[in-house]
Motif scaffolding. Structure first.
Motif, PDB file in Angstrom:
ATOM      1  N   HIS A  18       0.797  -1.235   0.000  1.00 24.38           N
ATOM      2  CA  HIS A  18       0.000   0.000   0.000  1.00 24.38           C
ATOM      3  C   HIS A  18       0.829   1.284   0.000  1.00 24.38           C
ATOM      4  O   HIS A  18       0.378   2.307   0.519  1.00 24.38           O
ATOM      5  N   ASP A  20       3.325   2.010   1.752  1.00 26.48           N
ATOM      6  CA  ASP A  20       3.969   2.273   3.032  1.00 26.48           C
ATOM      7  C   ASP A  20       5.424   1.793   2.994  1.00 26.48           C
ATOM      8  O   ASP A  20       5.783   0.915   2.213  1.00 26.48           O
ATOM      9  N   THR A  74       0.584   3.235  11.576  1.00 26.16           N
ATOM     10  CA  THR A  74      -0.274   3.844  10.550  1.00 26.16           C
ATOM     11  C   THR A  74      -0.117   5.354  10.482  1.00 26.16           C
ATOM     12  O   THR A  74      -0.236   5.932   9.402  1.00 26.16           O
ATOM     13  N   LYS A  76       2.592   7.077  10.792  1.00 26.90           N
ATOM     14  CA  LYS A  76       3.823   7.402  10.058  1.00 26.90           C
ATOM     15  C   LYS A  76       3.919   6.661   8.731  1.00 26.90           C
ATOM     16  O   LYS A  76       4.886   6.840   7.993  1.00 26.90           O
ATOM     17  N   GLU A  77       2.920   5.805   8.429  1.00 23.01           N
ATOM     18  CA  GLU A  77       2.924   4.986   7.222  1.00 23.01           C
ATOM     19  C   GLU A  77       4.240   4.205   7.086  1.00 23.01           C
ATOM     20  O   GLU A  77       4.854   4.147   6.031  1.00 23.01           O
ATOM     21  N   ARG A  78       4.650   3.622   8.227  1.00 19.88           N
ATOM     22  CA  ARG A  78       5.923   2.903   8.276  1.00 19.88           C
ATOM     23  C   ARG A  78       5.748   1.601   9.048  1.00 19.88           C
ATOM     24  O   ARG A  78       5.125   1.578  10.100  1.00 19.88           O
ATOM     25  N   TYR A 124      -3.359  -4.808   6.907  1.00 16.23           N
ATOM     26  CA  TYR A 124      -4.207  -4.131   5.930  1.00 16.23           C
ATOM     27  C   TYR A 124      -5.578  -4.793   5.780  1.00 16.23           C
ATOM     28  O   TYR A 124      -6.381  -4.376   4.961  1.00 16.23           O
TER      29      TYR A 124
END
Length: 162
Positions: A18, A20, A74, A76-78, A124
């Motif tokens: 996604h 990330d 989520t 930090k999308e890391r 996810y």
């Protein structure tokens, strides 16, 4: 060198995550079945080769255990992945130390592919159904699994029967 192989395999599959950013680290501090809150665990096994640092003897094992702990931040999308590769020691040396496994690149790819599927399902919430890609085994392994020389057996993680 070993970490680069795992990181490279992970980045090759990164498009499935996604957009990330995910990173992997090797550690011996993971305790199987004791992951921190908001972390997931995935245990798998594969073929690997070992080499004794004392006598230089090498041996193969058909089922070397690895445990992954993974977590998605989520905000930090890391994502972070911790990997523990279970070791074995030489049966010939009295003072043998636990040696790291050397996985063929193809098997690292399979392990990472399976891990990415677990990440997609758990982090996810994707429904991927069931898949099963076998690891690659080339060569012959003689003799029974020796629990006394297997770190995963000592920690009750090994799926290999005696």
């Amino acid at each position: 060198m070993a970490l680069q192989l795992w990181e490279s395999a992970l980045q090759a599959k990164a498009s499935e995550l996604h957009g990330d950013t995910w990173h992997i680290t090797l550690t011996d501090s993971i305790e199987p079945h004791k992951q921190a809150h908001d972390w997931f665990q995935y245990i798998s096994g594969s073929f690997a080769r070992f080499a004794c640092s004392l006598c230089k003897r090498s041996w193969m094992s058909k089922r070397v255990q690895v445990v992954f702990h993974f977590h998605m931040d989520t905000a930090k999308e890391r994502g972070t992945i911790k990997l523990r590769r279970f070791k074995q020691k030489c049966r010939r040396c009295n003072e043998a130390q636990m040696e790291d496994p050397n996985f063929p690149v193809e098997n690292i790819d399979v392990l990472i592919e399976r891990l990415v599927e677990k990440i997609r399902m758990r982090c996810y919430k994707e429904d991927l159904g069931e898949k099963n890609r076998p690891s690659v085994f080339s060569g012959r392994v003689n003799g029974p699994h020796e629990s006394a020389h297997c770190e995963a057996c000592r920690l009750a993680v090994c799926s290999q029967a005696n």
